[in-house]
Design an enzyme around this catalytic site. Structure first.
Site, short mmCIF file in Angstrom:
data_model
loop_
_atom_site.label_atom_id
_atom_site.label_comp_id
_atom_site.label_asym_id
_atom_site.label_seq_id
_atom_site.Cartn_x
_atom_site.Cartn_y
_atom_site.Cartn_z
N ASN A 30 -4.52 0.54 4.65
CA ASN A 30 -3.27 1.39 4.27
C ASN A 30 -2.28 1.99 5.46
O ASN A 30 -2.02 1.10 6.35
CB ASN A 30 -3.77 2.50 3.43
CG ASN A 30 -3.04 2.87 2.35
OD1 ASN A 30 -1.99 3.57 2.37
ND2 ASN A 30 -3.24 2.42 1.02
N ARG A 31 -1.62 2.98 5.25
CA ARG A 31 -0.39 3.53 6.02
C ARG A 31 -0.71 4.05 7.28
O ARG A 31 -1.63 4.97 7.28
CB ARG A 31 0.31 3.94 4.93
CG ARG A 31 1.05 3.02 3.88
CD ARG A 31 1.78 4.03 3.11
NE ARG A 31 2.54 3.27 1.99
CZ ARG A 31 1.88 2.85 0.78
NH1 ARG A 31 0.77 3.43 0.51
NH2 ARG A 31 2.61 2.06 -0.14
N HIS B 247 -8.80 -4.26 -0.12
CA HIS B 247 -7.77 -3.90 -1.06
C HIS B 247 -8.28 -4.78 -2.43
O HIS B 247 -7.58 -6.05 -2.91
CB HIS B 247 -6.61 -4.56 -0.63
CG HIS B 247 -5.38 -4.14 -1.34
ND1 HIS B 247 -4.93 -4.17 -2.79
CD2 HIS B 247 -4.29 -3.24 -1.05
CE1 HIS B 247 -3.99 -3.65 -3.07
NE2 HIS B 247 -3.45 -2.91 -1.98
N ASP C 259 -1.15 5.22 -7.21
CA ASP C 259 -1.33 4.68 -5.96
C ASP C 259 -1.93 5.88 -5.30
O ASP C 259 -1.14 6.36 -4.46
CB ASP C 259 0.33 4.31 -5.46
CG ASP C 259 0.07 3.64 -4.30
OD1 ASP C 259 -1.11 3.34 -3.61
OD2 ASP C 259 0.97 2.83 -3.65
N GLU D 46 -10.05 0.47 -4.24
CA GLU D 46 -9.97 0.09 -2.73
C GLU D 46 -11.02 1.07 -2.15
O GLU D 46 -10.55 2.05 -1.67
CB GLU D 46 -8.54 0.10 -2.29
CG GLU D 46 -7.62 -0.84 -3.05
CD GLU D 46 -6.24 -0.56 -2.41
OE1 GLU D 46 -6.15 -0.38 -1.26
OE2 GLU D 46 -5.33 -0.44 -3.46
#
Length: 333
Positions: free
Chosen positions: A79-80, A183, A244, A295
Site C-alpha cells: 500500500n501507501r 493484493h 478502499d 488484502e
C-alpha cells in the site's frame, strides 16, 4: 512425478506468459514466475469456477503494466507510503512517488519482479511449486531496500485447497523492516451462472483506521457502520458501498479469514490469511460488481511514519539471519 498421485505439476504458458501449473483432483492453479510469482489462477474445473480474477488473453499487456488487480500479487512494502519515504532504524528509505494524486509511493517493488523456480513437483498428497527472489547489491530493488534478503513462496495444491507459505529471510548483516501484504483479487461472482447479487462476505476485521485525504492512516480509528458490522457477523454484499478501507485484523475462533459465499449454490470460498497479518485492506473498485480485494497486510499502511505501538501496527523488525513466515490457505466449503 509419482504414479500414485492424483495431481500434476508442469510448465505451460498462461496465455502468452510462462507459467507453472498445479492440479489436484478438481483443483487447478497457475503461478507466474516472471510477474511477481503471482498466483494468477485458482479454479474448480469440475464446476468451471475461477475464484481469482484472471486477465484475458487480450488483457495481458495491460496486466503486465499494472499487475496488482489480478490474482494474488505480492506487495512489499504494501500500500501507501507518505511522499515515498520513511526513516527506520537510522536508515532513510526513498521510493518513487508513483501515485500522483496522493504524492505517495504505492504497492512496492515485487508485483512485477522475476522469481526463480526452485522446485516443481508432486508427492502422494500434493502438487507444489517453490519460487524465490534474492535481493543483494546487484539487484535493482536494492537501491530502494538496501538489504540482503530472500523472499520465498511455496504453493501447495491438495484436497485441502491451495496453501501459500511465504517466507522472508534476512541474510544480511543489518536489521530490516518486514513490510508485506497481498493484493488478493477475487471474482464476485466466481460462478459464471450466478450474479453478484447472490454474493455476501465476512471478514475478521476489527476497527476501521481513519484515513486522511491522501489515503494515509491518521492513527485514529472510526466506528463501523451497520453494514460494516455485518461484515463481521452474518455477511454483507462485497459491493454494499464504495470501499478502499483499512481495518485492523481481529481473528475469530483462532483464525484470520475472509469468507465469500455464493448464496445461490451455497458455496463458500474460505481465505484463511493467517494471524500474523495484523491488518486488512478492502477494495471494491468503487463498488463496481465483478471483483473485490480482501488484502491481508502484516503492517499498517505507512507504518514507519505513524506514531503508534509497533506491535499494534504490525511493524516487524527482521534481525540478521532471522526468518519471518506465515501460511495462508484457500479452500471451498
Amino acid at each position: 512425478m509419482s504414479k500414485q498421485t492424483s495431481g500434476q505439476a508442469y510448465e505451460q504458458p498462461f496465455h502468452d506468459e510462462p507459467a507453472l501449473w498445479l492440479t489436484w483432483g478438481n483443483y487447478e492453479a497457475a503461478v507466474l514466475p516472471n510477474i511477481g510469482a503471482n498466483l494468477i489462477a485458482f479454479r474448480d474445473t469440475s464446476k468451471q469456477i475461477s475464484f481469482l480474477r484472471e486477465p484475458a488473453a487480450e488483457e495481458m499487456e495491460d496486466f503486465r503494466q499494472r499487475p496488482v488487480l489480478h490474482g494474488v500479487p505480492l506487495l512489499f512494502p504494501p500500500n501507501r507510503y507518505e511522499d515515498g519515504t520513511f526513516t527506520w532504524n537510522g536508515i532513510t528509505y526513498t521510493f518513487p512517488v508513483n501515485e500522483e494524486k496522493t504524492h505517495n509511493h504505492l504497492h512496492g517493488f515485487f508485483s512485477d519482479a522475476t522469481f526463480i523456480v526452485e522446485d516443481l513437483g508432486t508427492s502422494k498428497t500434493e502438487s507444489y511449486a517453490v519460487l524465490s527472489i534474492t535481493i543483494d547489491e546487484n539487484h535493482p530493488i536494492y537501491s530502494y531496500l538496501p538489504h540482503h534478503f530472500t523472499i520465498r513462496i511455496r504453493y501447495t495444491l491438495s484436497e485441502q485447497g491451495l496453501l501459500m507459505h511465504v517466507q522472508v529471510h534476512n541474510i544480511g548483516t543489518n536489521a530490516m523492516p518486514c513490510l508485506i501484504g497481498f493484493h488478493t483479487t477475487l471474482n464476485a461472482p466466481f460462478d459464471p451462472n450466478s450474479s453478484h447479487e447472490d454474493y455476501k462476505f465476512t471478514v475478521t476485521a476489527g476497527k476501521r483506521w481513519e484515513l486522511n485525504e491522501r489515503m494515509l492512516p491518521t492513527g485514529q480509528t472510526q466506528p463501523l457502520t451497520a453494514a460494516e458490522q455485518q461484515m463481521k457477523t452474518d455477511g454483507v454484499s462485497p459491493f454494499f458501498a464504495a470501499m478502499d478501507n483499512h481495518y485492523s485484523a481481529e481473528p475469530h475462533n483462532g483464525r484470520n479469514q475472509m469468507r465469500l459465499t455464493d448464496t445461490r449454490t451455497n458455496t463458500t470460498l474460505v481465505y484463511d490469511a493467517g494471524t500474523a497479518y495484523k491488518q486488512w485492506m478492502i477494495y471494491n473498485n468503487n463498488a463496481t460488481p465483478g471483483f473485490f480485494c480482501p488484502e491481508p497486510q502484516l503492517n499498517l499502511v505507512n507504518a514507519p511514519n505513524v506514531a503508534l505501538d509497533t506491535d499494534k501496527m504490525g511493524l516487524v523488525t527482521l534481525e540478521p539471519a532471522s526468518i519471518w513466515e506465515e501460511t495462508s490457505r484457500f479452500y471451498v466449503i
